[in-house]
Write an enzyme that holds these catalytic residues in place. Structure first.
Site, mmCIF file in Angstrom:
data_model
loop_
_atom_site.group_PDB
_atom_site.id
_atom_site.type_symbol
_atom_site.label_atom_id
_atom_site.label_comp_id
_atom_site.label_asym_id
_atom_site.label_seq_id
_atom_site.Cartn_x
_atom_site.Cartn_y
_atom_site.Cartn_z
ATOM 1 N N GLU A 179 1.140 19.210 -7.987
ATOM 2 C CA GLU A 179 1.978 19.671 -9.102
ATOM 3 C C GLU A 179 3.387 19.197 -8.789
ATOM 4 O O GLU A 179 3.958 19.580 -7.772
ATOM 5 C CB GLU A 179 1.888 21.204 -9.228
ATOM 6 C CG GLU A 179 2.637 21.763 -10.413
ATOM 7 C CD GLU A 179 4.065 22.114 -10.056
ATOM 8 O OE1 GLU A 179 4.965 21.312 -10.437
ATOM 9 O OE2 GLU A 179 4.290 23.140 -9.428
ATOM 10 N N GLY A 201 4.776 13.727 -3.869
ATOM 11 C CA GLY A 201 3.415 13.854 -4.372
ATOM 12 C C GLY A 201 2.747 12.505 -4.556
ATOM 13 O O GLY A 201 1.564 12.333 -4.220
ATOM 14 N N CYS A 228 9.716 25.095 -11.212
ATOM 15 C CA CYS A 228 9.196 23.864 -11.803
ATOM 16 C C CYS A 228 9.040 23.979 -13.315
ATOM 17 O O CYS A 228 8.782 22.972 -13.981
ATOM 18 C CB CYS A 228 7.872 23.482 -11.158
ATOM 19 S SG CYS A 228 6.719 24.840 -10.986
ATOM 20 N N GLU A 240 13.067 15.220 -14.789
ATOM 21 C CA GLU A 240 13.450 16.494 -14.181
ATOM 22 C C GLU A 240 14.622 16.340 -13.218
ATOM 23 O O GLU A 240 14.690 15.402 -12.427
ATOM 24 C CB GLU A 240 12.263 17.083 -13.416
ATOM 25 C CG GLU A 240 12.599 18.417 -12.736
ATOM 26 C CD GLU A 240 11.516 18.878 -11.771
ATOM 27 O OE1 GLU A 240 11.250 20.082 -11.720
ATOM 28 O OE2 GLU A 240 10.949 18.023 -11.065
ATOM 29 N N GLY A 242 5.580 20.035 -5.247
ATOM 30 C CA GLY A 242 6.849 19.477 -4.806
ATOM 31 C C GLY A 242 7.309 18.358 -5.715
ATOM 32 O O GLY A 242 6.993 18.321 -6.906
ATOM 33 N N SER A 243 8.031 17.413 -5.149
ATOM 34 C CA SER A 243 8.645 16.352 -5.934
ATOM 35 C C SER A 243 7.641 15.273 -6.302
ATOM 36 O O SER A 243 6.599 15.111 -5.661
ATOM 37 C CB SER A 243 9.798 15.720 -5.149
ATOM 38 O OG SER A 243 9.294 14.976 -4.046
ATOM 39 N N LYS A 251 0.312 22.458 6.113
ATOM 40 C CA LYS A 251 1.535 21.823 6.620
ATOM 41 C C LYS A 251 2.704 22.679 6.130
ATOM 42 O O LYS A 251 2.985 22.733 4.927
ATOM 43 C CB LYS A 251 1.639 20.393 6.094
ATOM 44 C CG LYS A 251 3.030 19.758 6.148
ATOM 45 C CD LYS A 251 3.617 19.639 7.535
ATOM 46 C CE LYS A 251 4.891 18.807 7.485
ATOM 47 N NZ LYS A 251 5.976 19.443 6.701
#
Length: 530
Positions: A269, A250, A306, A395, A245-246, A188
């Site tokens: 992750e 996720g 990240c 984060e 990603g976020s 994707k």
């Protein structure tokens, strides 16, 4: 290899293009805000289904080709991407705002990890072959002959990441590790860099065609929203998911995968604040150099890694004041730059403003000169405030770090105990002072997938020993890594064969060891037959 066809803005369904549709979108140049001219068409539900069905059909044949052809495929992708270096160096900055030097460096990392996984596939030892001989005379019961190895899971869905348009996207680590394990991949594409995604996807298709691989070993789907991604995870043909990603996105994928009639693993992750702990002696002796290193790490890639160090813990005192003053000074010198997309910039400014409004938080620096350029920010608070407002330690994706002033060592340890799982944790200390901090190294290791002594967490080496993961919410499964040689283990499962005729066993388990693998035979590692 560099004469790739013109971009069409259509999904790649096996060896064919998808069809134009009513749902289409454009990327924008984050440095100017201008829409880029190419239109991209979201994949139809029928195209998504076709991509997954092709992957299902290709899975047995692709797995059976073995490590030699899997490796050749990955090397072919790397060669084609290198042939596109000049084109990518011009294209990627238009969609991401990244400078050409960064793009070329990321391309080298991408091709390097493709070749690392090619080598692993070709060597074959990763299958962890184990052979236990039959013991017909054993009492009270005989033992059968048992042989086991890791085998590919099947079709894998991979989500392109926003912050690494090459190394964590279409031909990035998740794709490379899944292909190395023998799994077809359906990607994707990330909507922020669709042209980059299509160009890389076409290179992968070229490499597959050159080796006459089964159609469906790779497909690429476009969508500006979340519907295609959600449907992909829910499709019964998909057997695992790779995502970077976020936390919000996720977790949504994790929940969708868990709600399936047959749940599948999601290897997500999802980032972290990557705490940096500076103990008093190190702070007293090296406050300025530590501040310089932190400033460089926080602003590397405009903070859009990240592993950006978003949290710094130290005990107050003279050394702390020097650290704070120097870090403020050094961050103020850093010029603002575009963020990867307007959405990322907006989320950064919203999160930063929310934290700056919190009681007990001081904004020491905030450099935002215009709508399309963002500079570093520095916040300060104390341990007591963090302990009652833990969201301050979460984060913020961008160039910001939070200084946490601790009254004493006990407070610092309390803050560490309160933290969620992290990708990294860094300790700056003199070896002689660690005796006064019992349990600190073990506590850091319990919180993070990678623990640094000195240095700074940005920069994730692609090698055999790297771990890029950690306890939730840094990652969905702390037992795995998304970077490094062990990443392909996510996309395989163990299978045990009991009392099978030797000639019917996979080659990796046959007595003569025709592949020359390192195998455990009756408890001993060896490469000869057994």
């Amino acid at each position: 290899m560099s004469n790739a066809p013109l971009l069409q803005g259509l999904s790649l369904i096996g060896y064919d293009h998808g069809s134009p549709g009513d749902s289409r979108f454009q990327a924008s140049n984050p440095a100017t805000g201008e829409l880029l001219p190419q239109h991209f068409h979201a994949a139809h539900p029928s195209e998504l289904d076709r991509a997954v069905v092709l992957a299902q059909q290709a899975a047995p044949a692709y797995a059976a080709l073995g490590g030699s052809l899997h490796g050749a495929f990955l090397r072919g992708i790397a060669e084609r991407l290198e042939a596109l270096a000049d084109e990518l160096a011009e294209l990627v900055p238009q969609e991401t705002g990244l400078p050409e030097a960064r793009v070329r460096g990321e391309l080298a990392r991408t091709t390097g990890q493709l070749r690392l996984f090619a080598q692993l596939a070709e060597q074959g030892d990763w299958v962890d072959a184990r052979l236990d001989s039959a013991q017909a005379q054993r009492l009270p019961q005989p033992r059968p002959e048992l042989r086991s190895m890791l085998q590919p899971l099947g079709p894998v869905a991979v989500f392109g990441a926003s912050n690494f348009p090459l190394a964590f996207s279409v031909a990035g680590g998740d794709t490379a590790s899944a292909l190395a394990a023998g799994c077809p991949v359906v990607v994707k594409a990330h909507p922020a860099h669709p042209a980059t995604s299509e160009r890389v996807g076409l290179a992968i298709i070229e490499a597959a065609r050159a080796l006459d691989l089964p159609e469906g070993v790779f497909s690429l789907l476009f969508d500006a929203g979340i519907s295609v991604g959600q449907a992909l995870v829910k499709h019964p043909g998909i057997q695992a998911v790779g995502f970077t990603g976020s936390l919000r996105a996720g977790r949504a994928l994790m929940d969708a995968a868990a709600a399936r009639p047959h749940p599948i693993p999601v290897y997500a992750e999802m980032g972290s604040s990557n705490p940096v702990v500076v103990l008093p002696q190190s702070l007293s002796r090296h406050a300025e150099s530590i501040a310089d290193g932190l400033a460089a790490s926080v602003t590397l890639g405009n903070g859009q890694f990240c592993t950006c160090p978003g949290l710094v813990l130290a005990v107050e005192g003279e050394g702390y004041q020097r650290l704070r003053d120097r870090l403020t000074l050094q961050l103020a010198k850093v010029q603002a730059a575009p963020m990867l997309s307007a959405a990322i910039a907006g989320s950064f400014h919203d999160a930063l403003a929310t934290r700056a409004r919190q009681e007990g938080v001081v904004q020491l620096l905030c450099n935002t000169p215009g709508p399309h350029r963002t500079g570093p920010a520095l916040l300060e608070t104390d341990a007591a405030r963090v302990l009652v407002q833990p969201a301050l330690t979460h984060e913020v994706f961008g160039p910001v770090t939070v200084l946490v002033r601790c009254a004493n060592p006990a407070e610092l340890m309390q803050v560490l105990h309160s933290l969620d799982g992290q990708l990294t944790a860094t300790l700056h200390a003199e070896a002689t002072e660690l005796a006064a901090w019992p349990g600190l190294p073990a506590l850091l290791a319990s919180k993070a997938g990678r623990v640094l002594f000195g240095g700074y967490p940005t920069g994730v080496e692609v090698c055999h020993a790297m771990v890029h993961g950690g306890p939730y919410p840094a990652a969905s499964d702390s037992r795995s890594t998304s970077v490094g040689a062990a990443a392909l283990l996510r996309f395989a499962r163990p299978v045990c064969y009991q009392n099978w005729p030797d000639e019917l066993l996979p080659a990796a388990l046959q007595a003569a060891n025709p592949l020359g693998l390192m195998r455990m035979v009756d408890g001993q590692y060896r490469r000869d037959g057994g």
